[in-house]
Design a protein around this motif. Structure first.
Motif, mmCIF file in Angstrom:
data_model
loop_
_atom_site.group_PDB
_atom_site.id
_atom_site.type_symbol
_atom_site.label_atom_id
_atom_site.label_comp_id
_atom_site.label_asym_id
_atom_site.label_seq_id
_atom_site.Cartn_x
_atom_site.Cartn_y
_atom_site.Cartn_z
ATOM 1 N N ASP A 124 0.824 -1.214 0.000
ATOM 2 C CA ASP A 124 0.000 0.000 0.000
ATOM 3 C C ASP A 124 0.856 1.260 0.000
ATOM 4 O O ASP A 124 1.905 1.310 0.632
ATOM 5 C CB ASP A 124 -0.888 0.001 1.249
ATOM 6 C CG ASP A 124 -1.514 1.360 1.488
ATOM 7 O OD1 ASP A 124 -2.351 1.763 0.661
ATOM 8 O OD2 ASP A 124 -1.134 2.031 2.468
ATOM 9 N N THR A 125 0.385 2.297 -0.696
ATOM 10 C CA THR A 125 1.011 3.608 -0.580
ATOM 11 C C THR A 125 -0.016 4.726 -0.605
ATOM 12 O O THR A 125 0.299 5.875 -0.921
ATOM 13 C CB THR A 125 2.082 3.831 -1.664
ATOM 14 O OG1 THR A 125 2.835 5.018 -1.363
ATOM 15 C CG2 THR A 125 1.473 3.937 -3.046
ATOM 16 N N ILE A 126 -1.268 4.414 -0.250
ATOM 17 C CA ILE A 126 -2.310 5.448 -0.233
ATOM 18 C C ILE A 126 -2.979 5.609 1.130
ATOM 19 O O ILE A 126 -3.634 6.620 1.375
ATOM 20 C CB ILE A 126 -3.394 5.192 -1.308
ATOM 21 C CG1 ILE A 126 -3.971 3.786 -1.193
ATOM 22 C CG2 ILE A 126 -2.831 5.424 -2.701
ATOM 23 C CD1 ILE A 126 -5.058 3.492 -2.211
ATOM 24 N N ALA A 127 -2.799 4.671 2.043
ATOM 25 C CA ALA A 127 -3.505 4.741 3.329
ATOM 26 C C ALA A 127 -2.781 5.600 4.361
ATOM 27 O O ALA A 127 -3.358 5.952 5.383
ATOM 28 C CB ALA A 127 -3.726 3.334 3.895
ATOM 29 N N GLY A 128 -1.514 5.950 4.115
ATOM 30 C CA GLY A 128 -0.796 6.827 5.023
ATOM 31 C C GLY A 128 -0.313 6.124 6.282
ATOM 32 O O GLY A 128 -0.357 4.906 6.400
ATOM 33 N N ALA A 129 0.144 6.938 7.225
ATOM 34 C CA ALA A 129 0.695 6.437 8.484
ATOM 35 C C ALA A 129 -0.271 6.737 9.625
ATOM 36 O O ALA A 129 -0.890 7.801 9.659
ATOM 37 C CB ALA A 129 2.044 7.101 8.763
ATOM 38 N N CYS A 130 -0.369 5.807 10.555
ATOM 39 C CA CYS A 130 -1.233 6.051 11.711
ATOM 40 C C CYS A 130 -0.611 7.128 12.595
ATOM 41 O O CYS A 130 0.603 7.323 12.626
ATOM 42 C CB CYS A 130 -1.464 4.762 12.502
ATOM 43 S SG CYS A 130 0.024 3.984 13.182
ATOM 44 N N SER A 131 -1.467 7.850 13.293
ATOM 45 C CA SER A 131 -1.032 8.902 14.210
ATOM 46 C C SER A 131 -1.955 8.899 15.416
ATOM 47 O O SER A 131 -3.020 8.270 15.416
ATOM 48 C CB SER A 131 -1.085 10.269 13.527
ATOM 49 O OG SER A 131 -2.432 10.628 13.243
ATOM 50 N N LYS A 132 -1.570 9.622 16.453
ATOM 51 C CA LYS A 132 -2.446 9.743 17.618
ATOM 52 C C LYS A 132 -3.777 10.376 17.222
ATOM 53 O O LYS A 132 -4.839 9.984 17.708
ATOM 54 C CB LYS A 132 -1.761 10.560 18.708
ATOM 55 C CG LYS A 132 -0.584 9.847 19.354
ATOM 56 C CD LYS A 132 0.011 10.664 20.485
ATOM 57 C CE LYS A 132 1.122 9.884 21.173
ATOM 58 N NZ LYS A 132 1.691 10.612 22.318
ATOM 59 N N GLU A 133 -3.698 11.353 16.299
ATOM 60 C CA GLU A 133 -4.918 12.042 15.869
ATOM 61 C C GLU A 133 -5.841 11.109 15.085
ATOM 62 O O GLU A 133 -7.049 11.070 15.327
ATOM 63 C CB GLU A 133 -4.549 13.263 15.020
ATOM 64 C CG GLU A 133 -3.869 14.373 15.777
ATOM 65 C CD GLU A 133 -2.378 14.151 16.014
ATOM 66 O OE1 GLU A 133 -1.773 14.971 16.722
ATOM 67 O OE2 GLU A 133 -1.817 13.160 15.479
ATOM 68 N N SER A 134 -5.268 10.353 14.138
ATOM 69 C CA SER A 134 -6.121 9.457 13.345
ATOM 70 C C SER A 134 -6.646 8.306 14.196
ATOM 71 O O SER A 134 -7.780 7.859 14.009
ATOM 72 C CB SER A 134 -5.352 8.922 12.126
ATOM 73 O OG SER A 134 -4.268 8.094 12.503
ATOM 74 N N ASN A 135 -5.847 7.831 15.154
ATOM 75 C CA ASN A 135 -6.346 6.796 16.068
ATOM 76 C C ASN A 135 -7.566 7.298 16.839
ATOM 77 O O ASN A 135 -8.564 6.590 16.994
ATOM 78 C CB ASN A 135 -5.253 6.372 17.049
ATOM 79 C CG ASN A 135 -4.254 5.401 16.443
ATOM 80 O OD1 ASN A 135 -4.500 4.804 15.394
ATOM 81 N ND2 ASN A 135 -3.119 5.259 17.101
ATOM 82 N N THR A 136 -7.465 8.538 17.334
ATOM 83 C CA THR A 136 -8.575 9.118 18.099
ATOM 84 C C THR A 136 -9.822 9.237 17.242
ATOM 85 O O THR A 136 -10.936 8.909 17.680
ATOM 86 C CB THR A 136 -8.174 10.500 18.644
ATOM 87 O OG1 THR A 136 -7.051 10.354 19.508
ATOM 88 C CG2 THR A 136 -9.308 11.132 19.422
ATOM 89 N N LEU A 137 -9.641 9.698 16.004
ATOM 90 C CA LEU A 137 -10.776 9.876 15.101
ATOM 91 C C LEU A 137 -11.428 8.545 14.752
ATOM 92 O O LEU A 137 -12.653 8.418 14.739
ATOM 93 C CB LEU A 137 -10.302 10.584 13.824
ATOM 94 C CG LEU A 137 -11.364 10.865 12.759
ATOM 95 C CD1 LEU A 137 -12.400 11.849 13.285
ATOM 96 C CD2 LEU A 137 -10.718 11.404 11.483
#
Length: 201
Positions: free
Chosen positions: A90-103
């Protein structure tokens, strides 16, 4: 073949190294079903860095696999996938972050470590900061694109011992986050170590 570096990156850990032109970088999924987030920069000018948009447009596919040339923001080759035991990445889903985890998963995940934090900590060792983070590659991560254009994050296609081998087309700085995500199946809900090996003829 001469082994220049051979190291195990622990579960949830970060790693970086300069891979010189012509050298090979092998990423080995030791236990299977482990996503490995990856960023690539020109080692001499980090403002020239991996471009998912240029790479996908040039090859006409949303997945990275054998033969894919990882292109920079200047449309110059950084690395080429010369071997691939897995089949697609994959190269379209990006990297997880604290912000995306929260969302995505709720406020209770805020304190969980994530790939963006790994990239920031490892990148700081090379003078890189938040503005230097771009869309990354997720080796071994299975992100199917549905008919309606939506993305899924599902069980990986990898298995223990599968490898991806990349040839550096110029001197590159490679940053890796051995993904710590535990809220979706990209790591089988159980992050595990991977091996990074640099070799040359």
């Amino acid at each position: 073949m001469t082994v220049l570096l051979d190291t195990e990156v622990p579960a949830r850990g970060a790693w970086s190294a300069v891979v010189r032109r012509g050298q090979l970088l092998t990423v080995t999924d030791l236990h299977g079903n482990q996503a490995v987030d990856c960023l690539v920069y020109d080692a001499h000018d980090p403002s020239v860095r991996y471009s998912a948009a240029d790479t996908l447009q040039a090859q006409g596919s949303v997945f990275v696999d054998k033969g894919t040339v990882l292109l920079s923001t200047e449309h110059t080759p950084l690395m080429t996938v010369v071997e691939d035991d897995c089949g697609r990445h994959d190269t379209i889903a990006g990297a997880c972050s604290k912000e995306s985890n929260t969302l995505r998963y709720g406020h209770h995940t805020w304190s969980q470590h994530a790939c963006v934090e790994n990239f920031l900590a490892e990148g700081a060792r090379h003078g890189l900061g938040k503005r230097d983070l771009v869309s990354n590659i997720n080796w071994y991560m299975n992100v199917p694109v549905e008919a309606d254009g939506t993305l899924g994050i599902v069980d990986g296609l990898s298995a223990p011992g599968l490898r991806v081998v990349l040839r550096a087309e110029t001197d590159v700085l490679v940053l890796v986050s051995n993904c710590p995500q535990i809220n979706n199946p990209c790591n089988g809900f159980d992050p595990t170590p991977v091996r990074m090996t640099i070799t040359e003829d």
